[in-house]
Design a protein around this motif. Structure first.
Motif, PDB file in Angstrom:
ATOM      1  N   GLU A   2     -50.478  42.248 -16.461  1.00  0.00           N
ATOM      2  CA  GLU A   2     -50.921  43.617 -16.688  1.00  0.00           C
ATOM      3  C   GLU A   2     -52.417  43.770 -16.413  1.00  0.00           C
ATOM      4  O   GLU A   2     -52.860  44.793 -15.883  1.00  0.00           O
ATOM      5  CB  GLU A   2     -50.611  44.025 -18.118  1.00  0.00           C
ATOM      6  CG  GLU A   2     -50.809  45.476 -18.393  1.00  0.00           C
ATOM      7  CD  GLU A   2     -50.342  45.838 -19.789  1.00  0.00           C
ATOM      8  OE1 GLU A   2     -50.954  46.744 -20.367  1.00  0.00           O
ATOM      9  OE2 GLU A   2     -49.398  45.217 -20.283  1.00  0.00           O
ATOM     10  N   SER A   6     -54.037  46.266 -13.693  1.00  0.00           N
ATOM     11  CA  SER A   6     -55.008  47.243 -14.196  1.00  0.00           C
ATOM     12  C   SER A   6     -56.301  47.164 -13.389  1.00  0.00           C
ATOM     13  O   SER A   6     -56.882  48.186 -13.031  1.00  0.00           O
ATOM     14  CB  SER A   6     -55.300  47.000 -15.668  1.00  0.00           C
ATOM     15  OG  SER A   6     -54.170  47.236 -16.443  1.00  0.00           O
ATOM     16  N   TYR A  58     -45.950  49.975 -11.807  1.00  0.00           N
ATOM     17  CA  TYR A  58     -46.030  48.888 -12.778  1.00  0.00           C
ATOM     18  C   TYR A  58     -46.813  49.324 -14.008  1.00  0.00           C
ATOM     19  O   TYR A  58     -46.393  49.077 -15.140  1.00  0.00           O
ATOM     20  CB  TYR A  58     -46.687  47.662 -12.136  1.00  0.00           C
ATOM     21  CG  TYR A  58     -46.786  46.488 -13.071  1.00  0.00           C
ATOM     22  CD1 TYR A  58     -45.740  45.590 -13.184  1.00  0.00           C
ATOM     23  CD2 TYR A  58     -47.921  46.281 -13.855  1.00  0.00           C
ATOM     24  CE1 TYR A  58     -45.820  44.512 -14.045  1.00  0.00           C
ATOM     25  CE2 TYR A  58     -48.005  45.212 -14.717  1.00  0.00           C
ATOM     26  CZ  TYR A  58     -46.956  44.321 -14.808  1.00  0.00           C
ATOM     27  OH  TYR A  58     -47.036  43.269 -15.669  1.00  0.00           O
ATOM     28  N   LEU A  59     -47.934  49.979 -13.800  1.00  0.00           N
ATOM     29  CA  LEU A  59     -48.759  50.400 -14.934  1.00  0.00           C
ATOM     30  C   LEU A  59     -48.065  51.472 -15.771  1.00  0.00           C
ATOM     31  O   LEU A  59     -48.200  51.486 -16.992  1.00  0.00           O
ATOM     32  CB  LEU A  59     -50.119  50.899 -14.433  1.00  0.00           C
ATOM     33  CG  LEU A  59     -51.023  49.831 -13.835  1.00  0.00           C
ATOM     34  CD1 LEU A  59     -52.268  50.455 -13.250  1.00  0.00           C
ATOM     35  CD2 LEU A  59     -51.369  48.776 -14.861  1.00  0.00           C
ATOM     36  N   LEU A  60     -47.313  52.363 -15.144  1.00  0.00           N
ATOM     37  CA  LEU A  60     -46.601  53.397 -15.900  1.00  0.00           C
ATOM     38  C   LEU A  60     -45.454  52.801 -16.723  1.00  0.00           C
ATOM     39  O   LEU A  60     -45.263  53.168 -17.878  1.00  0.00           O
ATOM     40  CB  LEU A  60     -46.039  54.454 -14.953  1.00  0.00           C
ATOM     41  CG  LEU A  60     -47.022  55.472 -14.443  1.00  0.00           C
ATOM     42  CD1 LEU A  60     -46.356  56.352 -13.391  1.00  0.00           C
ATOM     43  CD2 LEU A  60     -47.562  56.309 -15.570  1.00  0.00           C
ATOM     44  N   TYR A  62     -44.959  49.534 -17.744  1.00  0.00           N
ATOM     45  CA  TYR A  62     -45.282  48.530 -18.757  1.00  0.00           C
ATOM     46  C   TYR A  62     -46.353  48.964 -19.750  1.00  0.00           C
ATOM     47  O   TYR A  62     -46.684  48.218 -20.652  1.00  0.00           O
ATOM     48  CB  TYR A  62     -45.684  47.223 -18.060  1.00  0.00           C
ATOM     49  CG  TYR A  62     -44.493  46.579 -17.404  1.00  0.00           C
ATOM     50  CD1 TYR A  62     -43.523  45.955 -18.166  1.00  0.00           C
ATOM     51  CD2 TYR A  62     -44.324  46.640 -16.035  1.00  0.00           C
ATOM     52  CE1 TYR A  62     -42.411  45.376 -17.583  1.00  0.00           C
ATOM     53  CE2 TYR A  62     -43.218  46.062 -15.433  1.00  0.00           C
ATOM     54  CZ  TYR A  62     -42.271  45.441 -16.210  1.00  0.00           C
ATOM     55  OH  TYR A  62     -41.171  44.876 -15.624  1.00  0.00           O
ATOM     56  N   ASN A  63     -46.899  50.158 -19.609  1.00  0.00           N
ATOM     57  CA  ASN A  63     -47.859  50.654 -20.598  1.00  0.00           C
ATOM     58  C   ASN A  63     -47.235  51.674 -21.535  1.00  0.00           C
ATOM     59  O   ASN A  63     -47.917  52.290 -22.323  1.00  0.00           O
ATOM     60  CB  ASN A  63     -49.081  51.274 -19.913  1.00  0.00           C
ATOM     61  CG  ASN A  63     -50.023  50.201 -19.430  1.00  0.00           C
ATOM     62  OD1 ASN A  63     -50.070  49.106 -19.980  1.00  0.00           O
ATOM     63  ND2 ASN A  63     -50.765  50.505 -18.396  1.00  0.00           N
ATOM     64  N   MET A  64     -45.943  51.880 -21.455  1.00  0.00           N
ATOM     65  CA  MET A  64     -45.277  52.838 -22.341  1.00  0.00           C
ATOM     66  C   MET A  64     -44.930  52.208 -23.657  1.00  0.00           C
ATOM     67  O   MET A  64     -44.844  51.173 -23.980  1.00  0.00           O
ATOM     68  CB  MET A  64     -44.021  53.374 -21.682  1.00  0.00           C
ATOM     69  CG  MET A  64     -44.331  54.272 -20.535  1.00  0.00           C
ATOM     70  SD  MET A  64     -42.814  54.999 -19.925  1.00  0.00           S
ATOM     71  CE  MET A  64     -43.460  56.392 -19.115  1.00  0.00           C
TER      72      MET A  64
END
Length: 64
Positions: A2, A6, A58-60, A62-64
């Protein structure tokens, strides 16, 4: 993982997008002139496009 995405998404994405656009322009110039397209150019376009598309997804997810 992550942290890597990022960093790519925040700091490197403008450069990756610029590099992608310039590579596509080079590809179009070669196609217009009828010259042979180099394999390295296609690989660069594929890798940068994959990073541009995959990083925000990926960021959307795994950041939920």
């Amino acid at each position: 993982m992550e942290v890597i995405f990022s960093f790519i998404g925040i700091y490197l994405m403008p450069f990756i997008c610029l590099f992608f656009i310039l590579s596509v322009i080079d590809l179009i110039k070669l196609l217009i002139k009828g010259k042979e397209v180099r394999t390295e150019l296609i690989v660069i376009i594929v890798i940068t496009f994959t990073l541009i598309v995959y990083t925000p997804i990926y960021l959307l997810i795994y950041n939920m």
